[in-house]
Scaffold this active site. Structure first.
Site, PDB file in Angstrom:
ATOM      1  N   THR A   1      -8.087   0.602  15.034  1.00  0.00           N
ATOM      2  CA  THR A   1      -8.316  -0.656  15.744  1.00  0.00           C
ATOM      3  C   THR A   1      -8.629  -0.277  17.185  1.00  0.00           C
ATOM      4  O   THR A   1      -7.814   0.372  17.842  1.00  0.00           O
ATOM      5  CB  THR A   1      -7.056  -1.550  15.706  1.00  0.00           C
ATOM      6  OG1 THR A   1      -6.645  -1.720  14.343  1.00  0.00           O
ATOM      7  CG2 THR A   1      -7.326  -2.907  16.335  1.00  0.00           C
TER       8      THR A   1
ATOM      9  N   GLU B   1     -14.704  -6.586  13.446  1.00  0.00           N
ATOM     10  CA  GLU B   1     -14.193  -7.931  13.723  1.00  0.00           C
ATOM     11  C   GLU B   1     -14.063  -8.042  15.238  1.00  0.00           C
ATOM     12  O   GLU B   1     -13.273  -7.319  15.858  1.00  0.00           O
ATOM     13  CB  GLU B   1     -12.852  -8.185  13.014  1.00  0.00           C
ATOM     14  CG  GLU B   1     -13.023  -8.274  11.503  1.00  0.00           C
ATOM     15  CD  GLU B   1     -11.804  -8.820  10.763  1.00  0.00           C
ATOM     16  OE1 GLU B   1     -10.686  -8.800  11.326  1.00  0.00           O
ATOM     17  OE2 GLU B   1     -11.983  -9.268   9.605  1.00  0.00           O
TER      18      GLU B   1
ATOM     19  N   ARG C   1     -14.351  -3.778   3.929  1.00  0.00           N
ATOM     20  CA  ARG C   1     -14.289  -4.994   3.088  1.00  0.00           C
ATOM     21  C   ARG C   1     -14.060  -4.692   1.617  1.00  0.00           C
ATOM     22  O   ARG C   1     -13.428  -5.494   0.911  1.00  0.00           O
ATOM     23  CB  ARG C   1     -15.586  -5.799   3.238  1.00  0.00           C
ATOM     24  CG  ARG C   1     -15.888  -6.269   4.645  1.00  0.00           C
ATOM     25  CD  ARG C   1     -14.785  -7.131   5.194  1.00  0.00           C
ATOM     26  NE  ARG C   1     -15.098  -7.593   6.550  1.00  0.00           N
ATOM     27  CZ  ARG C   1     -14.204  -8.125   7.371  1.00  0.00           C
ATOM     28  NH1 ARG C   1     -12.944  -8.266   6.986  1.00  0.00           N
ATOM     29  NH2 ARG C   1     -14.563  -8.519   8.573  1.00  0.00           N
TER      30      ARG C   1
ATOM     31  N   GLN D   1     -10.396  -3.774   1.290  1.00  0.00           N
ATOM     32  CA  GLN D   1      -9.637  -4.998   1.575  1.00  0.00           C
ATOM     33  C   GLN D   1      -9.678  -5.979   0.399  1.00  0.00           C
ATOM     34  O   GLN D   1      -8.648  -6.530  -0.002  1.00  0.00           O
ATOM     35  CB  GLN D   1     -10.232  -5.667   2.823  1.00  0.00           C
ATOM     36  CG  GLN D   1      -9.522  -6.946   3.251  1.00  0.00           C
ATOM     37  CD  GLN D   1     -10.253  -7.639   4.401  1.00  0.00           C
ATOM     38  OE1 GLN D   1     -11.246  -7.130   4.936  1.00  0.00           O
ATOM     39  NE2 GLN D   1      -9.773  -8.805   4.797  1.00  0.00           N
TER      40      GLN D   1
ATOM     41  N   ASP E   1      -2.093  -9.076  13.907  1.00  0.00           N
ATOM     42  CA  ASP E   1      -3.441  -9.637  13.931  1.00  0.00           C
ATOM     43  C   ASP E   1      -3.408 -11.018  13.294  1.00  0.00           C
ATOM     44  O   ASP E   1      -2.844 -11.194  12.213  1.00  0.00           O
ATOM     45  CB  ASP E   1      -4.397  -8.719  13.163  1.00  0.00           C
ATOM     46  CG  ASP E   1      -5.850  -9.097  13.410  1.00  0.00           C
ATOM     47  OD1 ASP E   1      -6.162  -9.688  14.469  1.00  0.00           O
ATOM     48  OD2 ASP E   1      -6.689  -8.784  12.541  1.00  0.00           O
TER      49      ASP E   1
HETATM   50 MN    MN Z   1      -8.808  -9.021  12.271  1.00  0.00          MN
END
Ligand code: MN
Length: 419
Positions: free
Chosen positions: A260, A202, A240, A243, A129
């Protein structure tokens, strides 16, 4: 807001597409499907409007060259065959669906989309990514690192990326379970464990590698199309809070590896020729292996739409991306790393300069939330300009959030009680 999908009725011929249908004969994306009467038999299909053409079953009269590749249960053999084969097969399929002489033979092989199950269309090899939108990287830098420069010093000299988890790439429609994990806000005294409270999306574009490459033979900018077969939409679900606590100094890990999502349809690069565009002007001279000033235009004019529970929340423009997919591929292989059939690399969150062009909720809400709730459903769609005013559609990618597995009191993260 009215449903903008073209109207379709059951009686209508599958060959008579509504005006503006983004899945006309100029698009012809590849996928893998099964039917209710043979759920275990996976077949390659090509989308035409609201139908799937069973291309492995085409009769002798319309049989495309290299037809054995289309009889496989995944796209991998076709991907591995290389660009001359991709072009021959695509041209033959275009003829099959547009030449009236073939209609009687092709029509029985068209299944309504609503009647089939779509599967992950290829075996994902490695997954990388990137982080190619200047607008996204700047916005995130301001939110995550308010006391530093928004862009790191390397950002305009190389396409930043990380290796993700290919085993958890899932096809559109697969529910996404909220991850549990460790997080610690700056004001917290100690880390805590539990369901992510900042689950985000995202909106990205994925590139699917067809033909592999040998070790120590970097794939230069001009060889991009010999290796990359096509594109899909990607939702790189991101926790988030997990992360933010884990990512220094080695980058994203458990905050992104739980799932994903990719679209069920892979749109060949050859369908996007009219959409090619020049990327934004570069602010620094690039090293020769990344310098695309004399190369063919590497940007793609793809218009993405993000909906949350049916409401449009953003329209990110892929044409605004600073780094192109060809530059990302050149960078990925410049150290001698080889490519494998089925490698997937995603663009990074697509965000444009305007407030209604942001590709994740972190940016949309400027880091304040709200983030995704259990039951929320996010869908990405996209189209690109095609020949003669046609639209080239990308398959949608959608996913609904399910609650996190319960963390029981007195148990550790795996549910085992401490001795
Ligand atoms: Mn990404």
């Amino acid at each position: 807001m009215p449903d903008q999908r073209p109207e379709h009725s059951a009686e209508q011929s599958p060959f008579e597409l509504a005006e503006g249908d983004p899945f006309g004969p100029h698009t012809l994306p590849y996928g893998v499907f099964s039917t209710a009467d043979e759920p275990a038999r996976r077949r390659i299909g090509v989308r035409l409007g609201h139908h799937v053409l069973d291309v492995g079953a085409l009769p002798a009269a319309v049989r495309p060259p290299h037809a054995e590749l289309l009889g496989a249960p995944t796209l991998n053999p076709l991907l591995a065959a290389g660009r001359p084969v991709w072009r021959e097969v695509r041209a033959a399929l275009h003829t099959a669906v547009t030449d009236p002489a073939h209609r009687a033979e092709v029509a029985p092989l068209l299944h309504p989309l609503a009647d089939v199950t779509l599967h992950l269309p290829f075996e994902v090899a490695d997954y990388v990514d990137f982080y190619a939108s200047e607008h996204h990287a700047t916005n995130v830098g301001r939110i995550f690192r308010p006391d530093s420069a928004a862009l790191t010093p390397n950002w305009k000299h190389l396409p930043i990326g990380y290796h993700g988890r290919s085993g958890t790439v899932v096809v559109t429609g697969t529910p996404v379970v909220r991850p549990n994990g460790q997080r610690k806000a700056p004001a917290d005294a100690a880390p805590s464990f539990g369901p992510s409270a900042r689950l985000d999306i995202e909106a990205e574009v994925g590139f699917v590698v067809g033909a592999g490459s040998a070790p120590n033979e970097p794939v230069g900018l001009n060889s991009f199309r010999d290796h990359v077969f096509g594109v899909c939409l990607v939702n790189d679900w991101s926790a988030r809070d997990i992360q933010a606590w884990e990512y220094v100094p080695l980058g994203p890990f458990l905050g992104k590896s739980f799932a994903t999502s990719v679209s069920a349809w892979i749109t060949p690069l050859d369908a996007l020729d009219e959409a090619r565009t020049t990327p934004p002007a570069r602010d620094f001279p690039l090293l020769p292996y990344l310098d695309d000033s004399a190369a063919e235009p590497g940007g793609i004019d793809l218009r993405i739409e993000v909906t949350l529970n049916g409401e449009t929340i953003s329209r990110p423009p892929f044409s605004a991306m600073y780094w192109t997919a060809a530059q990302q591929l050149a960078h990925m292989t410049v150290n001698g790393a080889s490519l494998r059939t089925g490698d997937l690399f995603a663009s990074g969150t697509v965000s444009g300069p305007e407030p209604d062009q942001l590709g994740c909720l972190l940016e949309v809400t400027q880091g304040k939330g709200p983030y995704l709730k259990d039951g929320d459903e996010v869908t990405l769609t996209a189209w690109a300009p095609g020949p003669d005013g046609a639209r080239i559609g990308l398959g949608e990618v959608t996913g609904r959030i399910l609650p996190a597995p319960e963390v029981r009191a007195g148990a550790d993260a795996t549910g085992h009680h401490a001795p």
